[in-house]
Design a protein around this motif. Structure first.
Motif, PDB file in Angstrom:
ATOM      1  N   PRO A  44      -8.567   6.326 -22.414  1.00  0.00           N
ATOM      2  CA  PRO A  44      -7.916   7.386 -23.174  1.00  0.00           C
ATOM      3  C   PRO A  44      -7.185   8.351 -22.244  1.00  0.00           C
ATOM      4  CG  PRO A  44     -10.274   7.269 -23.639  1.00  0.00           C
ATOM      5  CD  PRO A  44     -10.020   6.400 -22.459  1.00  0.00           C
ATOM      6  N   GLY A  45      -6.101   8.919 -22.724  1.00  0.00           N
ATOM      7  CA  GLY A  45      -5.426   9.978 -21.963  1.00  0.00           C
ATOM      8  C   GLY A  45      -4.330   9.485 -21.043  1.00  0.00           C
ATOM      9  N   GLY A  75     -10.449  -1.838 -18.697  1.00  0.00           N
ATOM     10  CA  GLY A  75     -11.170  -2.692 -17.745  1.00  0.00           C
ATOM     11  C   GLY A  75     -10.307  -3.807 -17.204  1.00  0.00           C
ATOM     12  N   ALA A  76     -10.545  -4.144 -15.936  1.00  0.00           N
ATOM     13  CA  ALA A  76      -9.884  -5.268 -15.269  1.00  0.00           C
ATOM     14  C   ALA A  76      -8.368  -5.222 -15.413  1.00  0.00           C
ATOM     15  CB  ALA A  76     -10.439  -6.591 -15.784  1.00  0.00           C
ATOM     16  N   ASP A  77      -7.766  -4.051 -15.108  1.00  0.00           N
ATOM     17  CA  ASP A  77      -6.307  -3.906 -15.139  1.00  0.00           C
ATOM     18  C   ASP A  77      -5.686  -4.326 -16.456  1.00  0.00           C
ATOM     19  OD1 ASP A  77      -5.903  -2.741 -12.770  1.00  0.00           O
ATOM     20  OD2 ASP A  77      -5.411  -4.556 -11.659  1.00  0.00           O
ATOM     21  N   TYR A 163      -2.862  -3.474  -4.962  1.00  0.00           N
ATOM     22  CA  TYR A 163      -2.094  -4.562  -4.360  1.00  0.00           C
ATOM     23  C   TYR A 163      -1.807  -5.625  -5.407  1.00  0.00           C
ATOM     24  CZ  TYR A 163      -3.419  -2.044  -0.220  1.00  0.00           C
ATOM     25  OH  TYR A 163      -3.589  -1.044   0.697  1.00  0.00           O
ATOM     26  N   VAL A 185      -0.910   2.197   0.455  1.00  0.00           N
ATOM     27  CA  VAL A 185      -2.313   2.590   0.314  1.00  0.00           C
ATOM     28  C   VAL A 185      -2.616   2.623  -1.182  1.00  0.00           C
ATOM     29  CG1 VAL A 185      -4.077   4.263   0.950  1.00  0.00           C
ATOM     30  CG2 VAL A 185      -2.025   4.045   2.342  1.00  0.00           C
ATOM     31  N   ALA A 186      -3.670   1.901  -1.591  1.00  0.00           N
ATOM     32  CA  ALA A 186      -3.953   1.761  -3.021  1.00  0.00           C
ATOM     33  C   ALA A 186      -4.850   2.886  -3.535  1.00  0.00           C
ATOM     34  CB  ALA A 186      -4.618   0.422  -3.282  1.00  0.00           C
ATOM     35  N   PHE A 187      -4.400   3.575  -4.566  1.00  0.00           N
ATOM     36  CA  PHE A 187      -5.216   4.574  -5.268  1.00  0.00           C
ATOM     37  C   PHE A 187      -5.213   4.160  -6.736  1.00  0.00           C
ATOM     38  CE2 PHE A 187      -3.567   6.753  -1.577  1.00  0.00           C
ATOM     39  CZ  PHE A 187      -4.647   7.500  -1.118  1.00  0.00           C
ATOM     40  N   ALA A 188      -6.309   3.567  -7.195  1.00  0.00           N
ATOM     41  CA  ALA A 188      -6.315   2.993  -8.542  1.00  0.00           C
ATOM     42  C   ALA A 188      -6.173   4.057  -9.627  1.00  0.00           C
ATOM     43  CB  ALA A 188      -7.590   2.188  -8.764  1.00  0.00           C
ATOM     44  N   LYS A 189      -6.787   5.222  -9.417  1.00  0.00           N
ATOM     45  CA  LYS A 189      -6.743   6.241 -10.465  1.00  0.00           C
ATOM     46  C   LYS A 189      -5.528   7.132 -10.270  1.00  0.00           C
ATOM     47  CE  LYS A 189     -11.687   6.539 -11.349  1.00  0.00           C
ATOM     48  NZ  LYS A 189     -12.558   6.511 -10.161  1.00  0.00           N
ATOM     49  N   GLU A 192      -6.095  10.383  -8.337  1.00  0.00           N
ATOM     50  CA  GLU A 192      -6.260  10.225  -6.884  1.00  0.00           C
ATOM     51  C   GLU A 192      -4.902  10.074  -6.216  1.00  0.00           C
ATOM     52  OE1 GLU A 192      -8.578   6.735  -6.211  1.00  0.00           O
ATOM     53  OE2 GLU A 192     -10.410   7.575  -7.024  1.00  0.00           O
ATOM     54  N   TYR A 194      -1.956  11.172  -7.246  1.00  0.00           N
ATOM     55  CA  TYR A 194      -1.182  12.424  -7.221  1.00  0.00           C
ATOM     56  C   TYR A 194      -1.761  13.389  -6.183  1.00  0.00           C
ATOM     57  CZ  TYR A 194       0.109  10.355 -11.711  1.00  0.00           C
ATOM     58  OH  TYR A 194       0.496   9.490 -12.693  1.00  0.00           O
ATOM     59  N   ALA A 195      -3.103  13.457  -6.136  1.00  0.00           N
ATOM     60  CA  ALA A 195      -3.736  14.359  -5.162  1.00  0.00           C
ATOM     61  C   ALA A 195      -3.397  13.918  -3.738  1.00  0.00           C
ATOM     62  CB  ALA A 195      -5.254  14.376  -5.362  1.00  0.00           C
TER      63      ALA A 195
ATOM     64  N   LEU B 140      -8.263  19.931  -1.925  1.00  0.00           N
ATOM     65  CA  LEU B 140      -6.914  19.356  -1.888  1.00  0.00           C
ATOM     66  C   LEU B 140      -6.607  18.801  -0.504  1.00  0.00           C
ATOM     67  CD1 LEU B 140      -4.160  21.295  -3.831  1.00  0.00           C
ATOM     68  CD2 LEU B 140      -4.763  18.887  -3.954  1.00  0.00           C
ATOM     69  N   GLN B 186     -10.908  -3.056  -7.418  1.00  0.00           N
ATOM     70  CA  GLN B 186      -9.703  -2.329  -7.822  1.00  0.00           C
ATOM     71  C   GLN B 186      -8.629  -2.317  -6.752  1.00  0.00           C
ATOM     72  OE1 GLN B 186     -10.939   1.592  -8.849  1.00  0.00           O
ATOM     73  NE2 GLN B 186     -11.828   2.019  -6.871  1.00  0.00           N
ATOM     74  N   THR B 187      -8.935  -2.724  -5.531  1.00  0.00           N
ATOM     75  CA  THR B 187      -7.910  -2.685  -4.496  1.00  0.00           C
ATOM     76  C   THR B 187      -7.164  -4.007  -4.394  1.00  0.00           C
ATOM     77  OG1 THR B 187      -9.456  -1.274  -3.319  1.00  0.00           O
ATOM     78  CG2 THR B 187      -7.495  -1.947  -2.140  1.00  0.00           C
ATOM     79  N   GLY B 202     -14.781  -7.300 -16.042  1.00  0.00           N
ATOM     80  CA  GLY B 202     -14.372  -5.902 -16.122  1.00  0.00           C
ATOM     81  C   GLY B 202     -15.350  -4.975 -15.431  1.00  0.00           C
ATOM     82  N   LEU B 341     -14.377   9.295 -19.509  1.00  0.00           N
ATOM     83  CA  LEU B 341     -14.138   8.693 -20.821  1.00  0.00           C
ATOM     84  C   LEU B 341     -12.947   9.349 -21.508  1.00  0.00           C
ATOM     85  CD1 LEU B 341     -17.733   8.326 -22.258  1.00  0.00           C
ATOM     86  CD2 LEU B 341     -16.140   6.490 -21.787  1.00  0.00           C
ATOM     87  N   HIS B 342     -12.710  10.601 -21.182  1.00  0.00           N
ATOM     88  CA  HIS B 342     -11.567  11.298 -21.782  1.00  0.00           C
ATOM     89  C   HIS B 342     -10.330  11.167 -20.908  1.00  0.00           C
ATOM     90  CE1 HIS B 342     -14.742  13.093 -24.228  1.00  0.00           C
ATOM     91  NE2 HIS B 342     -13.797  13.335 -25.095  1.00  0.00           N
ATOM     92  N   GLY B 343     -10.418  10.300 -19.917  1.00  0.00           N
ATOM     93  CA  GLY B 343      -9.241  10.050 -19.084  1.00  0.00           C
ATOM     94  C   GLY B 343      -8.942  11.181 -18.117  1.00  0.00           C
ATOM     95  N   LEU B 349      -7.070  18.695  -8.606  1.00  0.00           N
ATOM     96  CA  LEU B 349      -5.886  18.794  -9.466  1.00  0.00           C
ATOM     97  C   LEU B 349      -6.166  19.554 -10.754  1.00  0.00           C
ATOM     98  CD1 LEU B 349      -4.161  15.312  -9.216  1.00  0.00           C
ATOM     99  CD2 LEU B 349      -3.578  17.418  -8.053  1.00  0.00           C
ATOM    100  N   GLN B 457      -8.944   2.875   1.893  1.00  0.00           N
ATOM    101  CA  GLN B 457      -7.736   3.699   2.057  1.00  0.00           C
ATOM    102  C   GLN B 457      -7.662   4.276   3.461  1.00  0.00           C
ATOM    103  OE1 GLN B 457      -8.505   6.377  -1.124  1.00  0.00           O
ATOM    104  NE2 GLN B 457      -7.791   4.927  -2.676  1.00  0.00           N
ATOM    105  N   VAL B 460      -6.704   1.506   5.931  1.00  0.00           N
ATOM    106  CA  VAL B 460      -5.286   1.138   5.809  1.00  0.00           C
ATOM    107  C   VAL B 460      -4.399   2.247   6.376  1.00  0.00           C
ATOM    108  CG1 VAL B 460      -3.422   0.681   4.172  1.00  0.00           C
ATOM    109  CG2 VAL B 460      -5.637  -0.399   3.842  1.00  0.00           C
TER     110      VAL B 460
END
Lengths: 322, 508
Positions: A44-45, A75-77, A163, A185-189, A192, A194-195, B140, B186-187, B202, B341-343, B349, B457, B460
């Motif tokens: 969501p969001g 889940g899982a992209d 990747y 450099v991978a940032f999945a979220k 993360e 943007y920060a 930050l 996730q990478t 998942g 859960l709320h994204g 930030l 990260q 890399v």
């Protein structure tokens, strides 16, 4: 006695409803007779969730009386949600948002996911927005030209989502074509990512333009190169990849799809309904506020060709980097 | 000034209908679960989580935070009145609290507990608000190496603090880290431990793991032990609250100040939950207090120190959660889950954007209102609240069981998750049975992916130079602290000094 009046009034209500129902729903006799679920394969969001909810809301208004509940299956992209659709019935009562990330990931994945592109029938493209590179406001570089010049000699870190994603293969292409020293450099979220840019952990970031519109508006991030052929109305000052010598077009796109094998009559019905939903003032306002391409819409009949073209683009990009 | 302005607007939000009703509901739930032995505050937060799926983020977090804060307070009622500690953190209270009750000073004891909860809650909330912005500014500047070091420090301190056996805590943590690797990473999108099963691709949803380990596992253990017969509270105990005089409070001012500071600081340390804070606070009082020799025989310091400690730790724990997205305890792990859960990813930030900033400040303001609210409720309704003890245990277990299963299903509308929760429920039961603390495992599951991605990260970004962790000042300091946290139990073993026993029935 009571009962008869009740039945009569119900029949009356039904009659009234039939009269009030627009052309659209009367073309079909039975479909849709119950709610049509829209699966959003992301949390969501996020961007896709927002598009999904905007589509559901306007589709509901168009269909007058059929509700479109949205469920998030992250889940899982995005593959979990796709598997959920592929494993269900092809009855036209489940739709999914199918997006570029899932599409590209499906091509580049080392192990094939549990669903295939032939498992879905696309209905309509509802939203597109190009990717772009951004610098943070305190970056020593001011535009693409100065960044490019520096990147030929210094190692630059590029924040991407993962990747094998569109951002990844696009960046590989840039690095190869221009002889740039780029490290992904991978940032999945998203947060993360943007920060990392705002905190200067990376020199540059790649993301769809609409997802970071408020950072661009507040001046915290500066788009320096948008991966498109034509400049965008929302950031007219930002040069395109084509202008600066990189023949890349990659955008984040979001389509609505049902399971392959759904009755063509129902597919045609949903296709028309989505076209009307796209035209509503409310959805147009959503596209505007989310910095999407004002003519994002692609009809169902043109989507297979679109997918094939995008597949070719991705293959070309991958080939160019080997 | 900006902080006060934001807090003011946050306060206005808290008093809106939606937020305020959730706040009151949360306070009530927190009180009820902390009074019932066996239903801890973590269980309360876990059970409420599935109900927040459809709520906007602000009331959702306010609800969970309210359960958390009032869960550190109401357990003192039954501990003082009937010698029934609702939560492990109330055990130190009971030594002095129940002694006072036996002398017929129950009302006075309850008064001390109320004043302590109010003081601890308000002081630590004020410190939290003052620190939030500097913390988020520092956050930050946190890059991947700093994040990895912070998580690493979290892991070591959790292992060092959780429970009697350092080795068991460590094993528990490693099991959690292993579970975190299951699924498509996730990478690089590589599949790990999926055995080709779509269910595992998942990854395992941590909400289900939390509800399974803390909720279902606890229930299975209790049914296995046989449900305790909770004696009906005797009716001859007069239930009321009378406040200590200002002079009496002034006379133990040093206890107030010491415990408030201690509670807040310990809250910031990952792994030191309300229970540990309560015990340490009592221990410090026992070593340095003015009347340390009388402690345990019914002196107010014995109530004030642990109560301030446990309530103050709540606001302390909220600081790393909101500014870095790092939970340091079971309850904050669940609250992080609600954010995700709320994204929303909690982190620096949150403080930079107007719309998320107001959410954060509403949550901060809700803590102040919550602390005051729970004290008012405790004062007015204590007679009603202690009646919760009369709910028959079998009924309670059945209700909670239903909540757990439905909650697992509702997250992703998936039957698979129901099977997963059963597996983790059994695992939680086995953990309890073999004396493995649950908290390290759960935090391993939640923070494992963050540890892994920030490590990759860093590698890399800095061309595989691992010394970067030691060369950056912040990460170097944190790695140093981690080594201390790891060495401490070993040194303690070698010196052969038996540590003070810390009872940990659960971790909050």
């Amino acid at each position: 006695m009571k009962r008869t009046t009740f039945t009569a009034s119900m029949l009356g209500a039904l009659g009234a409803a039939t009269v009030a129902t627009p052309q659209l729903a009367r073309a079909e006799d039975a479909y849709p007779s119950r709610p049509i679920t829209l699966i959003v394969p992301w949390g969501p969001g996020g961007g896709s969730d927002q598009v999904g909810r905007a589509v559901a809301k306007n589709l509901q208004d168009v269909l007058k009386g059929t509700s479109i509940p949205v469920i998030n299956v992250p889940g899982a992209d995005g593959n979990d949600g796709m598997v959920r659709l592929a494993g269900g019935d092809a009855d036209g009562y489940t739709m999914v948002i199918f997006i570029a990330d899932t599409f590209v990931g499906n091509i580049t994945a080392k192990t094939p996911p549990a669903w295939h592109l032939s498992d879905i029938t696309p209905l309509a493209m509802m939203n597109t927005m190009p990717f772009a590179y951004y610098l943070s406001k305190d970056s020593p570089y001011k535009d693409w030209a100065s960044f490019e010049k520096a990147a030929k000699t210094t190692q630059m870190r590029v924040a991407i989502t993962g990747y094998g994603s569109a951002e990844d293969i696009g960046t590989k292409y840039f690095a190869n074509k221009g002889g740039l020293k780029l490290t992904q450099v991978a940032f999945a979220k998203p947060g993360e990512r943007y920060a990392a840019l705002l905190g200067n952990q990376v020199e540059v970031m790649c993301d769809p333009i609409g997802n970071v519109s408020h950072y661009v508006e507040s001046g915290q991030m500066k788009p320096i190169c948008v991966w498109a052929e034509k400049r965008l109305g929302v950031v007219p000052y930002c040069p395109t990849a084509h202008e600066v010598g990189y023949k890349v077009v990659l955008e984040e796109w979001r389509t609505i799809a049902v399971k392959a094998g759904t009755d063509p009559k129902n597919v045609a019905f949903l296709d028309r309904a989505l076209a009307s939903a796209y035209k509503t003032a409310d959805f147009q306002a959503f596209l505007k506020s989310s910095w999407s391409d004002p003519d994002s819409y692609v009809a169902a009949k043109d989507l297979p060709a679109f997918f094939a073209a995008r597949r070719k683009d991705v293959d070309t990009l991958i080939a160019a980097t080997h | 000034m900006d902080v006060l302005n934001s807090l003011g607007s946050g306060l206005l939000h808290v008093f809106s209908l939606g937020d305020f009703s959730m706040l009151l509901l949360g306070l009530l739930i927190g009180m009820a679960v902390s009074i019932m032995p066996g239903l801890g505050l973590v269980m309360g937060v876990v059970l409420a989580l599935p109900f927040t799926y459809r709520m906007p983020i602000e009331p959702a977090i306010i609800l969970l935070t309210a359960i958390y804060v009032s869960g550190t307070y109401a357990g003192c009622f039954t501990a003082i009145l009937y010698r029934i500690p609702g939560e492990p953190m109330d055990v130190p209270l009971l030594w002095d609290g129940y002694s006072m009750t036996q002398r017929g000073e129950a009302a006075k004891a309850l008064g001390w507990a109320l004043v302590a909860a109010l003081t601890g809650g308000l002081i630590s909330s004020a410190v939290m608000v003052a620190l939030a912005v500097p913390f988020s500014n520092a956050a930050l500047k946190f890059g991947p190496p700093e994040y990895f070091a912070a998580v690493f420090f979290g892991f070591t301190s959790i292992a060092a603090l959780a429970g009697k056996s350092f080795v068991n805590a460590f094993i528990s943590l490693l099991i959690g880290l292993w579970i975190a690797t299951i699924g498509v990473d996730q990478t690089y999108s590589a599949q790990r431990f999926t055995f080709g099963m779509p269910v595992l691709m998942g990854g395992l949803p941590y909400v289900v793991i939390l509800v399974g380990m803390y909720g279902l596992g606890e229930l299975i253990s209790r049914v296995g032990r046989g449900l305790p017969k909770i004696e009906k509270p005797p009716d001859d105990v007069a239930v009321g609250t009378s406040f200590p005089s200002l002079r009496e409070m002034w006379s133990i001012r040093s206890t107030f100040i010491r415990s408030s500071i201690l509670g807040t600081i310990l809250g910031i340390v990952p792994g030191a939950g309300a229970t540990i804070t309560s015990f340490i606070s009592y221990g410090i009082e026992k070593q340095y207090g003015k009347r340390r020799d009388q402690l345990g025989k019914g002196v107010p310091e014995g109530i004030v120190a642990p109560q301030i400690g446990s309530t103050a730790s709540v606001a302390g724990h909220m600081i790393p959660l909101l500014t870095l997205g790092l939970p340091g305890s079971g309850a904050t792990a669940v609250i992080l889950g609600a954010f995700l859960l709320h994204g929303v990813q909690p982190g620096p930030l949150l403080f930079t954007q107007p719309d998320s900033k107001i959410v954060v400040y509403s949550i901060l303001a809700s803590l102040f209102v919550g602390v005051i609210g729970m004290c008012v409720m405790g004062f007015v309704w204590i007679k009603v609240v202690v009646k919760v003890l009369k709910i028959p245990q079998p009924l309670l277990v059945a209700i909670v069981m239903v909540f757990c299963i439905v909650g697992a299903y509702a997250d992703r509308n998936s039957m698979n998750d129901v099977w997963i929760i059963v597996v983790f429920g059994v695992l939680g039961f086995l953990f309890e049975r073999f004396r493995f603390p649950i908290a390290p495992m759960v935090l391993g599951v939640i923070l494992g992916p963050l540890a892994e991605s920030s490590f990759i990260q860093t590698m890399v970004s800095y061309n595989n130079d691992w010394t970067i962790f030691l060369r950056h000042p912040i990460s170097g300091t944190l790695i140093g602290l981690s080594i201390v946290a790891l060495a401490y139990p070993l040194v303690r073993e070698i010196l052969g000094r038996k540590p003070k026993p810390i009872l940990l029935g659960g971790e909050s």
